[in-house]
Design an enzyme around this catalytic site. Structure first.
Site, PDB file in Angstrom:
ATOM      1  N   LYS A 117     -51.315  -6.117  34.773  1.00 39.22           N
ATOM      2  CA  LYS A 117     -51.345  -6.447  36.204  1.00 39.22           C
ATOM      3  C   LYS A 117     -52.054  -5.311  36.910  1.00 39.22           C
ATOM      4  CE  LYS A 117     -49.433  -9.694  38.827  1.00 39.22           C
ATOM      5  NZ  LYS A 117     -48.977 -10.998  38.328  1.00 39.22           N
TER       6      LYS A 117
HETATM    7  N1  GLU Z   1     -51.133 -13.864  38.916  1.00 39.44           N
HETATM    8  C1  GLU Z   1     -50.681 -14.971  38.134  1.00 39.44           C
HETATM    9  C2  GLU Z   1     -49.341 -14.638  37.484  1.00 39.44           C
HETATM   10  O1  GLU Z   1     -48.598 -13.823  37.958  1.00 39.44           O
HETATM   11  C3  GLU Z   1     -51.740 -15.472  37.170  1.00 39.44           C
HETATM   12  C4  GLU Z   1     -52.193 -14.465  36.141  1.00 39.44           C
HETATM   13  C5  GLU Z   1     -53.404 -14.918  35.329  1.00 39.44           C
HETATM   14  O2  GLU Z   1     -53.865 -16.039  35.468  1.00 39.44           O
HETATM   15  O3  GLU Z   1     -53.845 -14.085  34.528  1.00 39.44           O
HETATM   16  O4  GLU Z   1     -48.945 -15.241  36.520  1.00 39.44           O
END
Ligand code: GLU
Length: 431
Positions: A117
Site C-alpha cells: 500500500k
Molecule cells: N485499494 C483497493 C483495496 O484496498 C484496491 C487495490 C488494488 O486493486 O490493488 O483493496
C-alpha cells in the site's frame, strides 16, 4: 429541522496504532491455525518500507515538498499489490496496516499477488488538476524502480482515481526503455479504459461488496430485496455499491459522506442521488431525503450497515447505538477491536474487509492479465469471474468458520494464512 453535524473525523492520531490492530488480528488467527515460526514473525512485519520526500512546483510558483509512502508487506505468492491513498491522514502506521491487509486479502481471494500500500499525505481537494498531475508524476518518479509490472503494482484507493493511474502508467512507461513501452502497462491497475484499464474495474469493489451481501443472504436464507441499509461514504465504493444494491431492490435508508448525512425511511432514490453528488460534491442538500445528525447513520434501525469510508469509524460508542444484524466492511479497517467484541457478543455478523472489499483487487488482477495478453474481456466476463472468486472465498471462510468455531474475520485470516504458510513450506526461506 435537525442541526447538521459533520461526521466526526476518526480522531485516529489519538487512537491506538492501526498497524497494531492489524498485527493483533493476524496473531489471533495465527494462534487459531497454529502458524509456526518463522512464518509468524515474517508476516507480522512488512518486507520493505519506502518513504520519499519530493518537491513539486505549485501553480503560483511556490514549491512544496510532499511525503509519499510505499509499504511492501509480502510477495511470497506474487508481486506486491495494493492501492495508493491520497489523504491528509496518511502516515507510516496507516499504510503499514493497509499493506498487511492486502497480503491477506489477495491470499484469501486466491489471486497470485502479495500485499502493498502507498500514499501521499495530502488533501487532493486543495490542489488544481495540473498540480495534481505534477504531484502524481513526481511521486512515480521518486518511487522509481520500487514499482513495476512484475514487482509492485499500485492501484486506486481513497483520494485517487483512473486519471491518476493513467499518469503513473505514462510516467513509468516514459522512464522505461523504448523496447518495453508496450509491456509495462500493467505497472498500475485501475487505469481508464482508453489507457488499458478493464471494463468493470471502476465498479468492482462495490460489485464485490454486493456479491458478498448476496452470499450472506444465501447462507442465512434472507431475501436481498427485503434488506434496509445504511451506507457510510459515497465515494467510488459507496456509490457503486449503493447503485447496485438499489437496482436489486434494497432500501437504502441513510447515506453519509464528508458533506452531511441524509435519511429517507422509504428509501433514497440512488439513481437520483448519483448525479446530485456529481454536480454538488456530496450528499448534502439532496432534495429526496432529509438532513439528519451524522450519528443517525449508525443508530438508524436497518438490517445492514455498510461502512465505505475510512478506518476506525465503528467505535465502541457508536456500536452501542447500532441495531443492524450485519456489517459488510466495504472500507478497510472500519471497525475497532472493542466495537467488534461488543457487536459479536450481540450476534451481529461482520463480513470482514479482506473478504468484503476484495472485488477491487480481483478486477485489478483481471486488468493485469488483460494487459499481459493485450486482449480484453467483456463486462459480463469480468463480472462472472469476479463473482466466482468472491463466492469461492466466502465458501472457504464459511467452512473454516464452522470447523474452527470462530468469527468470520478469524476464519478469513485463517484461510489466507494457511495458503501463505503452504507456499512458505514448499519454497522454504532462502538464503
Ligand atoms: N485499494 C483497493 C483495496 O484496498 C484496491 C487495490 C488494488 O486493486 O490493488 O483493496
Amino acid at each position: 429541522m435537525v442541526a447538521k453535524t459533520k461526521a466526526k473525523p476518526a480522531a485516529k492520531k489519538a487512537q491506538r496504532s492501526l498497524h497494531q490492530t492489524a498485527v493483533d488480528q493476524f496473531h489471533r488467527a495465527a494462534d487459531l491455525v497454529g502458524l509456526p515460526e518463522p512464518h509468524r514473525s515474517i508476516l507480522s512485519h512488512p518486507k520493505n518500507e519506502v518513504i520519499v520526500n519530493f518537491p513539486v512546483q505549485l501553480d503560483d510558483g511556490r514549491w512544496e515538498v510532499f511525503r509519499g509512502f510505499r509499504i511492501q508487506h509480502n510477495n511470497i505468492i506474487g508481486p506486491y499489490k495494493g492501492g495508493l491513498r491520497f489523504h491528509p491522514d496518511v502516515d507510516l502506521d496507516e499504510v503499514k496496516a493497509l499493506a498487511a491487509w492486502m497480503t491477506f486479502k489477495c491470499a484469501l481471494a486466491g489471486i497470485p499477488f502479495g500485499g502493498a500500500k502507498g500514499g501521499v499525505t495530502i488533501n487532493p481537494r486543495d490542489y488544481s488538476d495540473s498540480e495534481m498531475e505534477r504531484i502524481v508524476r513526481r511521486f512515480t518518479h521518486a518511487l522509481g524502480a520500487n514499482i513495476g509490472p512484475e514487482h509492485d503494482i499500485p492501484a486506486p484507493d481513497v483520494g485517487t482515481n483512473a486519471m491518476m493511474m493513467d499518469w503513473i502508467m505514462d510516467t513509468y512507461t516514459n522512464l522505461s526503455g523504448p523496447g518495453s513501452r508496450q509491456t509495462v502497462k500493467g505497472v498500475v491497475t485501475g487505469k481508464s479504459l482508453a489507457c488499458g484499464g478493464s471494463l468493470g474495474r471502476n465498479a468492482a469493489t462495490g460489485q464485490g461488496v454486493l456479491y458478498s451481501l448476496r452470499h450472506w443472504c444465501g447462507e442465512v436464507g434472507e431475501r436481498l430485496d427485503s434488506l434496509s441499509i445504511s451506507v457510510q461514504g459515497f465515494g467510488n465504493v459507496g456509490a457503486h455499491f449503493s447503485r447496485l444494491a438499489y437496482k436489486d431492490g434494497c432500501t437504502i435508508k441513510v447515506v453519509g459522506d464528508h458533506t452531511g448525512t441524509i435519511r429517507n425511511d422509504d428509501g433514497i432514490d440512488i439513481e437520483e442521488l448519483g448525479p446530485w453528488v456529481a454536480d454538488n460534491g456530496g450528499v448534502d442538500g439532496f432534495p429526496g431525503a432529509r438532513a439528519v445528525d451524522a450519528e443517525e447513520l449508525f443508530s438508524t434501525d436497518v438490517d445492514v450497515f455498510v461502512p465505505a469510508a475510512l478506518e476506525n469509524q465503528i467505535t465502541l460508542e457508536r456500536a452501542r447505538t447500532m441495531t443492524c444484524r450485519l456489517i459488510v466492511e466495504a472500507a478497510n479497517g472500519p471497525t475497532t477491536p472493542e466495537a467488534e467484541e461488543l457487536l459479536t457478543e450481540q450476534g451481529v455478523a461482520i463480513v470482514p474487509d479482506i473478504l468484503a472489499n476484495a472485488g477491487g483487487v480481483i478486477v485489478s488482477y483481471f486488468e493485469w492479465l488483460q494487459n499481459k495478453s493485450s486482449s480484453y474481456w467483456s463486462e459480463e466476463e469480468v463480472d462472472r469471474r469476479l463473482r466466482t472468486l468472491v463466492w469461492d472465498a466466502h465458501d472457504a471462510v464459511v467452512v473454516t468458520k464452522k470447523s474452527l468455531n470462530c468469527t468470520r474475520r478469524e476464519a478469513a485470516y485463517a484461510v489466507a494464512l494457511e495458503r501463505l504458510a503452504d507456499v512458505y513450506d514448499r519454497r522454504g526461506i532462502f538464503p
